[in-house]
Design a protein around this motif. Structure first.
Motif, mmCIF file in Angstrom:
data_model
loop_
_atom_site.group_PDB
_atom_site.id
_atom_site.type_symbol
_atom_site.label_atom_id
_atom_site.label_comp_id
_atom_site.label_asym_id
_atom_site.label_seq_id
_atom_site.Cartn_x
_atom_site.Cartn_y
_atom_site.Cartn_z
ATOM 1 N N LYS A 1 20.840 1.682 -11.037
ATOM 2 C CA LYS A 1 20.881 1.201 -12.416
ATOM 3 C C LYS A 1 22.098 0.315 -12.652
ATOM 4 O O LYS A 1 22.006 -0.749 -13.273
ATOM 5 C CB LYS A 1 20.903 2.393 -13.375
ATOM 6 N N SER A 2 23.250 0.752 -12.133
ATOM 7 C CA SER A 2 24.492 -0.007 -12.322
ATOM 8 C C SER A 2 24.421 -1.369 -11.657
ATOM 9 O O SER A 2 24.792 -2.385 -12.258
ATOM 10 C CB SER A 2 25.670 0.792 -11.755
ATOM 11 N N HIS B 1 22.063 -3.757 -13.431
ATOM 12 C CA HIS B 1 22.696 -4.205 -14.683
ATOM 13 C C HIS B 1 23.740 -5.291 -14.409
ATOM 14 O O HIS B 1 23.761 -6.338 -15.082
ATOM 15 C CB HIS B 1 23.345 -3.020 -15.382
ATOM 16 N N ASN C 1 22.052 -8.561 -13.375
ATOM 17 C CA ASN C 1 21.447 -9.267 -14.509
ATOM 18 C C ASN C 1 22.506 -9.956 -15.366
ATOM 19 O O ASN C 1 22.283 -11.071 -15.866
ATOM 20 C CB ASN C 1 20.631 -8.296 -15.358
ATOM 21 N N LEU C 2 23.646 -9.307 -15.547
ATOM 22 C CA LEU C 2 24.737 -9.920 -16.309
ATOM 23 C C LEU C 2 25.244 -11.180 -15.617
ATOM 24 O O LEU C 2 25.527 -12.192 -16.269
ATOM 25 C CB LEU C 2 25.891 -8.929 -16.485
#
Length: 231
Positions: A113-114, A117, A120-121
């Motif tokens: 998940k990290s 994320h 995507n950033l």
């Protein structure tokens, strides 16, 4: 739904990873050897890869090296080895993270998940930096920067001049009436009238001059309106 590719030859471990990821809202796909995993990863249909090191066909280090030549998605290597040299090698080949078996399934999900994320950033940040130019002949328009260049030299435009030029340039060769242009650029509730359009068109023509074909960029179509003409 984000999709995770699990490249793992141990069926029980692969199913454990799959179950925990799917329980947390991810879609998964499993490959049981390095060659199959590499082939599936290259389809570009996945958001992250869980990559075991010890694989038949082609080991995880080799797969990671190959994937990094064309893919930017997160790669998390999974191994039973605890030696630092293996971690350093995996990270040096482009892996984003390293998990040592046995690991907590909750930790696995958290790391996936990290990294998705963070990835995507970074993509969003890069997309913001990258700006699509609109270029016709010797004229270049930068929509996000709100800058215009003619023959490489900046042309200073006031706010509505820029918005009018941008609207016309984004819709080349289409004729728009004065009423339509006033509505699209100034808005129906704006003060003023369609004569404002004519004034701004004339200012743009003065500032932009002619294109390479010796014609005005903004052409008057008598009785109909204006268009941004490209050949």
């Amino acid at each position: 739904m984000e999709k995770i590719l699990i490249v793992e030859d141990d069926e029980l471990i692969a199913e454990l990873e799959r179950d925990y990821l799917e329980a947390n809202g991810y879609e998964t796909e499993i490959a049981s050897d390095g060659l199959e995993g590499e082939k599936k990863a290259k389809t570009g249909l996945h958001d992250a890869v869980l990559l075991d090191v010890m694989l038949p066909g082609k080991n995880g280090f080799e797969v990671c090296r190959e994937l990094r030549r064309s893919l930017r998605l997160p790669i998390i290597m999974v191994t039973a080895k605890k030696e630092d040299i293996d971690k350093i090698r995996g990270l040096g080949l482009g892996a984003d993270d390293y998990l040592v078996k046995p690991f907590s399934p909750a930790e696995l999900v958290a790391r996936v998940k990290s990294h998705i994320h963070i990835h995507n950033l970074l993509l969003e940040s890069q997309e913001e930096k990258e700006e699509t130019e609109i270029t016709y002949h010797n004229l270049t328009i930068l929509p996000k920067s709100r800058m215009v260049y003619l023959d490489g030299k900046e042309v200073v435009l006031v706010n509505k001049e820029f918005e009018l030029l941008l609207f016309l340039a984004e819709n080349p060769n289409i004729v728009f009436s004065k009423d339509t242009l006033f509505d699209r650029v100034w808005g129906m509730d704006s003060l003023g009238d369609v004569a404002t359009v004519t004034v701004h068109i004339n200012r743009l023509r003065d500032k932009l001059g002619k294109n390479d074909s010796e014609t005005q960029f903004i052409e008057t179509v008598w009785g109909a309106g204006y268009r941004f003409r490209i050949n």
